[in-house]
Design a protein around this motif. Structure first.
Motif, PDB file in Angstrom:
ATOM      1  N   ASP A   1      12.093  18.947  -8.871  1.00  0.00           N
ATOM      2  CA  ASP A   1      11.979  20.167  -8.228  1.00  0.00           C
ATOM      3  C   ASP A   1      10.850  20.479  -6.953  1.00  0.00           C
ATOM      4  O   ASP A   1      11.014  21.188  -6.096  1.00  0.00           O
ATOM      5  CB  ASP A   1      11.712  21.486  -9.086  1.00  0.00           C
ATOM      6  N   ARG A   2      10.195  19.360  -6.802  1.00  0.00           N
ATOM      7  CA  ARG A   2       9.226  19.109  -5.643  1.00  0.00           C
ATOM      8  C   ARG A   2       9.750  18.197  -4.842  1.00  0.00           C
ATOM      9  O   ARG A   2       8.944  18.054  -3.460  1.00  0.00           O
ATOM     10  CB  ARG A   2       7.922  18.539  -6.432  1.00  0.00           C
ATOM     11  N   ARG A   3      10.789  17.762  -4.541  1.00  0.00           N
ATOM     12  CA  ARG A   3      11.385  16.740  -3.727  1.00  0.00           C
ATOM     13  C   ARG A   3      11.600  17.750  -2.442  1.00  0.00           C
ATOM     14  O   ARG A   3      12.252  18.699  -2.251  1.00  0.00           O
ATOM     15  CB  ARG A   3      12.755  16.090  -4.046  1.00  0.00           C
ATOM     16  N   MET A   4      11.233  16.931  -1.187  1.00  0.00           N
ATOM     17  CA  MET A   4      11.458  17.448   0.164  1.00  0.00           C
ATOM     18  C   MET A   4      12.632  16.605   0.710  1.00  0.00           C
ATOM     19  O   MET A   4      13.254  17.472   1.577  1.00  0.00           O
ATOM     20  CB  MET A   4      10.027  17.043   0.953  1.00  0.00           C
ATOM     21  N   SER A   5      13.115  15.674   0.244  1.00  0.00           N
ATOM     22  CA  SER A   5      14.045  14.815   0.897  1.00  0.00           C
ATOM     23  C   SER A   5      14.580  14.116  -0.165  1.00  0.00           C
ATOM     24  O   SER A   5      14.173  13.873  -1.064  1.00  0.00           O
ATOM     25  CB  SER A   5      13.715  14.070   2.086  1.00  0.00           C
ATOM     26  N   ASP A   6      16.005  13.399   0.079  1.00  0.00           N
ATOM     27  CA  ASP A   6      16.501  12.437  -0.710  1.00  0.00           C
ATOM     28  C   ASP A   6      15.659  11.074  -0.462  1.00  0.00           C
ATOM     29  O   ASP A   6      15.687  10.053  -1.372  1.00  0.00           O
ATOM     30  CB  ASP A   6      18.050  12.240  -0.627  1.00  0.00           C
ATOM     31  N   HIS A   7      14.725  11.098   0.364  1.00  0.00           N
ATOM     32  CA  HIS A   7      14.052  10.157   0.698  1.00  0.00           C
ATOM     33  C   HIS A   7      12.305  10.247   0.372  1.00  0.00           C
ATOM     34  O   HIS A   7      12.059  11.520   0.078  1.00  0.00           O
ATOM     35  CB  HIS A   7      13.714   9.566   2.119  1.00  0.00           C
ATOM     36  N   ALA A   8      11.416   9.364   0.159  1.00  0.00           N
ATOM     37  CA  ALA A   8      10.281   9.363   0.171  1.00  0.00           C
ATOM     38  C   ALA A   8       9.505   8.925   1.215  1.00  0.00           C
ATOM     39  O   ALA A   8       9.841   7.922   1.945  1.00  0.00           O
ATOM     40  CB  ALA A   8       9.552   8.939  -1.345  1.00  0.00           C
ATOM     41  N   ALA A   9       8.402   9.612   1.525  1.00  0.00           N
ATOM     42  CA  ALA A   9       7.422   8.937   2.543  1.00  0.00           C
ATOM     43  C   ALA A   9       7.103   7.717   2.302  1.00  0.00           C
ATOM     44  O   ALA A   9       6.631   7.462   0.955  1.00  0.00           O
ATOM     45  CB  ALA A   9       6.476   9.864   2.985  1.00  0.00           C
ATOM     46  N   VAL A  10       6.851   6.807   3.177  1.00  0.00           N
ATOM     47  CA  VAL A  10       6.271   5.511   2.888  1.00  0.00           C
ATOM     48  C   VAL A  10       4.942   5.424   3.662  1.00  0.00           C
ATOM     49  O   VAL A  10       4.935   5.682   4.903  1.00  0.00           O
ATOM     50  CB  VAL A  10       6.968   4.191   3.280  1.00  0.00           C
ATOM     51  N   VAL A  11       3.831   5.222   3.043  1.00  0.00           N
ATOM     52  CA  VAL A  11       2.522   5.681   3.615  1.00  0.00           C
ATOM     53  C   VAL A  11       1.565   4.182   3.642  1.00  0.00           C
ATOM     54  O   VAL A  11       1.613   3.601   2.574  1.00  0.00           O
ATOM     55  CB  VAL A  11       1.593   6.802   3.057  1.00  0.00           C
ATOM     56  N   VAL A  12       0.832   3.643   4.724  1.00  0.00           N
ATOM     57  CA  VAL A  12       0.261   2.594   4.816  1.00  0.00           C
ATOM     58  C   VAL A  12      -1.109   2.791   5.491  1.00  0.00           C
ATOM     59  O   VAL A  12      -1.042   3.579   6.530  1.00  0.00           O
ATOM     60  CB  VAL A  12       0.988   1.420   5.741  1.00  0.00           C
ATOM     61  N   ASP A  13      -2.051   2.327   4.999  1.00  0.00           N
ATOM     62  CA  ASP A  13      -3.349   2.519   5.441  1.00  0.00           C
ATOM     63  C   ASP A  13      -3.885   1.172   6.301  1.00  0.00           C
ATOM     64  O   ASP A  13      -3.835  -0.072   5.418  1.00  0.00           O
ATOM     65  CB  ASP A  13      -4.496   2.795   4.358  1.00  0.00           C
ATOM     66  N   TYR A  14      -4.052   1.135   7.474  1.00  0.00           N
ATOM     67  CA  TYR A  14      -4.338  -0.108   8.100  1.00  0.00           C
ATOM     68  C   TYR A  14      -5.818  -0.025   8.542  1.00  0.00           C
ATOM     69  O   TYR A  14      -6.284   0.924   9.264  1.00  0.00           O
ATOM     70  CB  TYR A  14      -3.570  -0.372   9.488  1.00  0.00           C
ATOM     71  N   ASP A  15      -6.724  -0.973   8.313  1.00  0.00           N
ATOM     72  CA  ASP A  15      -8.062  -1.110   8.801  1.00  0.00           C
ATOM     73  C   ASP A  15      -8.133  -2.004  10.061  1.00  0.00           C
ATOM     74  O   ASP A  15      -8.017  -3.180  10.158  1.00  0.00           O
ATOM     75  CB  ASP A  15      -8.741  -2.004   7.596  1.00  0.00           C
ATOM     76  N   LEU A  16      -7.982  -1.267  11.086  1.00  0.00           N
ATOM     77  CA  LEU A  16      -8.126  -1.825  12.454  1.00  0.00           C
ATOM     78  C   LEU A  16      -9.367  -2.420  12.952  1.00  0.00           C
ATOM     79  O   LEU A  16      -9.464  -3.010  14.146  1.00  0.00           O
ATOM     80  CB  LEU A  16      -7.543  -0.859  13.496  1.00  0.00           C
ATOM     81  N   THR A  17     -10.289  -2.251  12.219  1.00  0.00           N
ATOM     82  CA  THR A  17     -11.891  -2.794  12.666  1.00  0.00           C
ATOM     83  C   THR A  17     -11.798  -4.150  12.369  1.00  0.00           C
ATOM     84  O   THR A  17     -12.783  -4.841  13.021  1.00  0.00           O
ATOM     85  CB  THR A  17     -12.808  -1.801  11.924  1.00  0.00           C
ATOM     86  N   HIS A  18     -11.165  -4.774  11.348  1.00  0.00           N
ATOM     87  CA  HIS A  18     -11.325  -6.323  11.036  1.00  0.00           C
ATOM     88  C   HIS A  18     -10.043  -6.647  10.226  1.00  0.00           C
ATOM     89  O   HIS A  18      -9.769  -5.785   9.380  1.00  0.00           O
ATOM     90  CB  HIS A  18     -12.537  -6.651  10.427  1.00  0.00           C
ATOM     91  N   THR A  19      -9.416  -7.715  10.581  1.00  0.00           N
ATOM     92  CA  THR A  19      -8.459  -8.193   9.741  1.00  0.00           C
ATOM     93  C   THR A  19      -8.596  -9.708   9.530  1.00  0.00           C
ATOM     94  O   THR A  19      -9.575 -10.508   9.932  1.00  0.00           O
ATOM     95  CB  THR A  19      -7.143  -8.257  10.417  1.00  0.00           C
ATOM     96  N   PRO A  20      -8.123  -9.954   8.182  1.00  0.00           N
ATOM     97  CA  PRO A  20      -8.551 -11.357   7.663  1.00  0.00           C
ATOM     98  C   PRO A  20      -7.833 -12.468   8.553  1.00  0.00           C
ATOM     99  O   PRO A  20      -6.863 -12.194   9.316  1.00  0.00           O
ATOM    100  CB  PRO A  20      -7.776 -11.619   6.259  1.00  0.00           C
ATOM    101  N   PRO A  21      -8.591 -13.639   8.739  1.00  0.00           N
ATOM    102  CA  PRO A  21      -7.989 -14.528   9.683  1.00  0.00           C
ATOM    103  C   PRO A  21      -6.960 -15.117   9.086  1.00  0.00           C
ATOM    104  O   PRO A  21      -6.175 -15.291   7.848  1.00  0.00           O
ATOM    105  CB  PRO A  21      -9.032 -15.641   9.594  1.00  0.00           C
ATOM    106  N   PRO A  22      -5.703 -15.588   9.834  1.00  0.00           N
ATOM    107  CA  PRO A  22      -4.725 -16.514   9.488  1.00  0.00           C
ATOM    108  C   PRO A  22      -4.968 -17.596   8.818  1.00  0.00           C
ATOM    109  O   PRO A  22      -5.976 -18.044   8.728  1.00  0.00           O
ATOM    110  CB  PRO A  22      -4.028 -16.868  10.906  1.00  0.00           C
ATOM    111  N   SER A  23      -4.012 -17.740   7.794  1.00  0.00           N
ATOM    112  CA  SER A  23      -4.392 -19.041   6.836  1.00  0.00           C
ATOM    113  C   SER A  23      -4.592 -20.203   7.623  1.00  0.00           C
ATOM    114  O   SER A  23      -3.928 -20.907   8.337  1.00  0.00           O
ATOM    115  CB  SER A  23      -2.804 -19.049   6.034  1.00  0.00           C
TER     116      SER A  23
END
Length: 321
Positions: free
Chosen positions: A289-311
């Protein structure tokens, strides 16, 4: 930076079911929307709160429509038609603006007016964000069995249309990703791709091999657009070898209660941006009864200040803000 994608299945219906509250509480910096399903004049006043709106409604009345919401006015916007509705917070005008022309890959013009794709260059981060609504498709003719289908058999027409789209869009996607790189930007494709990529993306995967959205040829296409050097499935990277998190459930029966779902909504990011993801998941409502859509939102938090180095690289990656 919190970035979300959400197939709202009609913004007017989603508003009645709590979209504005979700937007306030989750407080994303960027939102890609699909199936907005409203003419510019019919978008509910104030539904997008303090966000700038870039919207391609398409020409199919009551269907499709893709948008991107941003806190700051985007540096640039691109659509396949070369026009878009651009609104600042509080504006209600319905005038579209002419954009810089976007070259289209061979075969894509058939779909250009359907309100399926829009991309923006963010003003506050070196990222190009795209919102995609990929055609649902259907079954090939040899799998269509009258009496076992919810829709009338069509001789494979919907299937063939989807396969034409996939073929053309793969070329366009490569172009968009490379163009973003040439502008010094990461690239993030989000939206409803209407394909479950792996067995972990469908609850009943063994019974789904002959269903649209999980056909072998659709999954092979998905394989072809991903690689460690081009685009990465961000949520799967955070949840490897686990079922879901699903993003779509039928309105019928007990699919939602039993979590009998499909994962068909994605964040697909260039590798450096994908490494910046620190949290990723699906905003699945607690009850039907709380559904807004037949889909759900997909949420990602990105830390843009620093990312790990490539392998094996040994170098850190820093983003300018």
């Amino acid at each position: 930076m919190r970035i979300a994608t959400f197939n709202v299945n009609g913004i007017r219906a989603a508003q009645r079911r709590g979209f504005e509250q979700w937007l306030r509480e989750r407080d994303p910096d960027v939102v890609a929307l699909q199936e907005v399903r409203a003419r510019a004049s019919a978008i509910p006043h104030g539904v997008f709160g303090p966000y700038h709106l870039a919207y391609d409604e398409g020409t199919l009345a009551g269907r499709n429509g893709v948008a991107v919401l941003t806190r700051h006015a985007p540096e640039s916007v691109r659509t396949w038609t070369g026009t878009a509705l651009l609104r600042a917070p509080g504006e209600t005008h319905t005038d579209t603006v002419e954009l810089e022309p976007t070259p289209l890959a061979r075969g894509l013009r058939e779909f250009a007016n359907q309100g399926r794709y829009l991309e923006v260059d963010l003003a506050d981060a070196p990222i190009t964000v795209a919102s995609l609504y990929l055609p649902k498709g259907g079954l090939p003719a040899h799998l269509q069995k009258p009496g076992r289908m919810r829709e009338a058999p069509d001789g494979g027409a919907r299937y063939e249309r989807k396969m034409r789209f996939l073929d053309a869009f793969a070329r366009q996607l490569t172009r968009s990703r490379r163009d973003a790189r040439a502008r010094g930007r990461e690239f993030l494709l989000m939206g409803d791709l209407n394909i479950a990529h792996t067995r972990y993306d469908v609850r009943n995967w063994r019974r789904s091999n002959q269903m649209e959205g999980f056909l072998p040829e659709e999954r092979e296409w998905f394989d072809s657009i991903l690689s460690p050097r081009t685009l990465v499935d961000v949520v799967r990277g955070r949840h490897p070898d686990t079922d879901g998190p699903y993003t779509w459930w039928s309105w019928l029966g007990q699919s939602f209660v039993g979590d009998v779902g499909w994962r068909i909504d994605y964040h697909l990011a260039t590798p450096r941006l994908a490494r910046a993801a620190v949290a990723a998941g699906t905003d699945r409502e607690p009850s039907p009864d709380r559904r807004m859509s037949d889909h759900a939102a997909v949420v990602v938090d990105y830390d843009l200040t620093h990312t790990p180095p490539p392998s094996g690289d040994g170098r850190g990656d820093a983003y300018g803000r």
